[in-house]
Design an enzyme around this catalytic site. Structure first.
Site, PDB file in Angstrom:
ATOM      1  N   GLY A  63      66.037  51.549 -33.250  1.00 46.84           N
ATOM      2  CA  GLY A  63      65.044  50.524 -33.064  1.00 46.84           C
ATOM      3  C   GLY A  63      63.640  51.091 -32.950  1.00 46.84           C
TER       4      GLY A  63
ATOM      5  N   GLY B 245      71.665  51.502 -31.488  1.00 48.76           N
ATOM      6  CA  GLY B 245      73.134  52.025 -30.845  1.00 48.76           C
ATOM      7  C   GLY B 245      74.110  51.949 -32.016  1.00 48.76           C
TER       8      GLY B 245
ATOM      9  NE  ARG C 220      66.621  44.838 -35.020  1.00 54.26           N
ATOM     10  CZ  ARG C 220      67.184  45.192 -33.733  1.00 54.26           C
ATOM     11  NH1 ARG C 220      66.801  44.600 -32.548  1.00 54.26           N
ATOM     12  NH2 ARG C 220      67.722  46.319 -33.715  1.00 54.26           N
TER      13      ARG C 220
ATOM     14  CE  LYS D 203      68.076  58.075 -19.839  1.00 56.69           C
ATOM     15  NZ  LYS D 203      68.876  56.985 -19.527  1.00 56.69           N
TER      16      LYS D 203
HETATM   17  P1  AMP Z   1      64.788  56.730 -27.998  1.00 54.09           P
HETATM   18  O1  AMP Z   1      65.139  55.547 -27.516  1.00 54.09           O
HETATM   19  O2  AMP Z   1      65.781  57.886 -27.224  1.00 54.09           O
HETATM   20  O3  AMP Z   1      65.063  56.921 -29.600  1.00 54.09           O
HETATM   21  O4  AMP Z   1      63.733  57.162 -27.458  1.00 54.09           O
HETATM   22  C1  AMP Z   1      62.383  56.519 -27.906  1.00 54.09           C
HETATM   23  C2  AMP Z   1      61.126  56.881 -26.884  1.00 54.09           C
HETATM   24  O5  AMP Z   1      61.089  58.185 -26.722  1.00 54.09           O
HETATM   25  C3  AMP Z   1      60.020  56.352 -27.336  1.00 54.09           C
HETATM   26  O6  AMP Z   1      59.583  55.252 -26.644  1.00 54.09           O
HETATM   27  C4  AMP Z   1      58.961  57.611 -27.105  1.00 54.09           C
HETATM   28  O7  AMP Z   1      57.877  57.188 -26.700  1.00 54.09           O
HETATM   29  C5  AMP Z   1      59.757  58.337 -26.229  1.00 54.09           C
HETATM   30  N1  AMP Z   1      59.440  59.942 -26.167  1.00 54.09           N
HETATM   31  C6  AMP Z   1      59.255  60.581 -27.171  1.00 54.09           C
HETATM   32  N2  AMP Z   1      58.823  61.777 -27.107  1.00 54.09           N
HETATM   33  C7  AMP Z   1      58.668  61.900 -25.794  1.00 54.09           C
HETATM   34  C8  AMP Z   1      58.368  62.671 -24.780  1.00 54.09           C
HETATM   35  N3  AMP Z   1      57.871  63.925 -25.045  1.00 54.09           N
HETATM   36  N4  AMP Z   1      58.184  62.363 -23.327  1.00 54.09           N
HETATM   37  C9  AMP Z   1      58.433  61.124 -23.103  1.00 54.09           C
HETATM   38  N5  AMP Z   1      58.876  60.111 -23.955  1.00 54.09           N
HETATM   39  C10 AMP Z   1      59.161  60.215 -25.157  1.00 54.09           C
END
Ligand code: AMP
Length: 399
Positions: free
Chosen positions: A356, A379, A37, A208
């Site tokens: 990120g 975001g 960054r 999520k």
């Molecule tokens: P996001 O911020 O929604 O892009 O989520 C990123 C996070 O999702 C990372 O820290 C990953 O470790 C987590 N992640 C990806 N796949 C999985 C999974 N199958 N189970 C739990 N966490 C996950």
């Protein structure tokens, strides 16, 4: 770009530029762990120095909810890292307001850089949460605006927030422009969704669904295919009646997942198999389609990888947000690595990685130079792709 940019600034020699950057970088043992960054903000800073301006840098670092938080979230370490990589001397003032800061600014020479303390230190006063920065307190925005001659917003990572150090300053200063980083982010994201070279494929991973429901909907309208993988897919699996064991999912979003699948039956592609393990640990797992009750999926499986590779063949625009497995674990990087491999070998394609976690993943995989654009804002890039107006950019003067 209908907003003013750095090139619209005239006669800025000796003028004080208030520059909002996004130096919200990860720290480890008091040192900057990843300086991407900081590097991303350098073109704007170099340009202003070349024009003989004086630069006052503003950034937040983490969240400040108590006086205790301030101890580990000073921008001092970031200022040292900046001096190291930019080779420009920088003065760091451990203040966000007051006489000492004002005198330091008055004494600045042309082509010098001063960084103030973490703007979110203004969120806690004498142990009390006041959120002057995060709630865009008008007095604070006005005060900061009074310290300079013009404002440059180059913090794409916080452009989706209305804070005193972006919207507040912009509202109270004569002239405001966006920096090169925001200009570049908008150009790539805007071109990709408004006039994409096709086939246009969106890859959505991460943890999520609730964070990304609106993005799935917005991207499904524009893309040829939207591929949903890893934790994101388990809510869809529940909607399809599949077994997901102990995998991460949001049962309360099942209806939304069903709606999306009904709305875009030919566009939404949901990962089928997963690499599973009994616990959330970095140990070797096994592939399953229906996940047994005692296991959880932490990566996409070989069948899904094969399907994604097939979909990506010949793609001309790809937007990828969110890792396709728990890439923090060595044993669960295979899915994301396979996608990365496929992306960097595509011919004449615009490849964009956003968010990120995804940006950090791309850097760790060493593919950052082979991707057309890595967005610095998770975001912000999501809200932009949803078609929302970003307040930090909306507040900047129109051309
Ligand atoms: P996001 O911020 O929604 O892009 O989520 C990123 C996070 O999702 C990372 O820290 C990953 O470790 C987590 N992640 C990806 N796949 C999985 C999974 N199958 N189970 C739990 N966490 C996950």
């Amino acid at each position: 770009m209908k907003k003013k940019t750095l090139y619209d600034l005239k006669n800025i020699k000796g003028k004080i530029a208030l520059v909002r950057v996004d130096f919200n970088v990860p720290l480890e043992n008091g040192k900057v762990k990843n300086n991407a960054r900081i590097l991303a903000a350098l073109p704007t800073i170099e340009y202003l120095l070349k024009k003989d301006a004086k630069i006052v840098l503003f950034s937040h670092l983490g969240r400040i909810k108590s006086e205790e938080d301030k101890r580990s979230k000073s921008l001092k370490a970031v200022a040292s890292e900046f001096a190291k990589i930019s080779l420009h001397p920088i003065t760091f003032i451990e203040k966000t307001r007051g006489l000492e800061l004002e005198q330091a600014i008055n004494n600045m020479e042309n082509r010098s850089i001063l960084m103030i303390e973490n703007t979110r230190f203004e969120d806690v006063k004498n142990g009390e949460i006041v959120n002057y920065e995060s709630k865009n307190d008008p007095k604070l925005g006005k005060y900061w605006a009074s310290l300079g001659d013009f404002f440059v917003n180059d913090a794409f990572g916080t452009a989706h927030r209305s804070h005193a150090s972006n919207v507040g300053i912009a509202k109270h200063i004569n002239e405001s422009v966006v920096g090169f980083l925001i200009e570049k982010e908008i150009k790539f994201l805007h071109d990709a969704i408004s006039n994409p070279k096709r086939p246009f494929i969106a890859l959505l991973g991460g943890a999520k669904v609730s964070d990304k429901i609106n993005v799935i909907d917005a991207l499904a309208k524009k893309a040829d295919k939207v591929i949903i993988g890893t934790a994101m897919c388990y809510t869809f699996h529940l909607a399809m009646g599949k077994k997901i064991g102990k995998s991460l999912a949001e049962p309360e979003k099942i209806d939304l997942a069903k709606d999306l699948m009904n709305k875009y039956p030919h566009k939404l592609i949901i990962a089928s198999d997963s690499i599973c393990t009994p616990e959330y640990k970095d140990v070797k797992g096994k592939a399953y389609e229906d996940i047994p009750d005692n296991l959880m999926g932490l990566d996409i499986g070989p069948k899904t990888i094969k399907m994604i590779k097939k979909e990506l063949k010949g793609a001309k625009t790809i937007i990828w947000n969110g890792p396709f497995g728990v890439t923090e674990f060595k044993n669960y990087q295979a899915g994301s690595k396979a996608i990365a491999d496929e992306l960097i070998n595509l011919k004449d394609a615009i490849t964009i990685i956003g968010g990120g976690d995804s940006a950090a993943m791309a850097i760790e995989m060493g593919i950052e130079d082979k991707i057309s654009h890595i967005s610095t804002g998770g975001g912000s890039s999501m809200e932009f792709l949803e078609g929302k107006e970003l307040p930090g950019i909306a507040a900047i003067n129109d051309k």
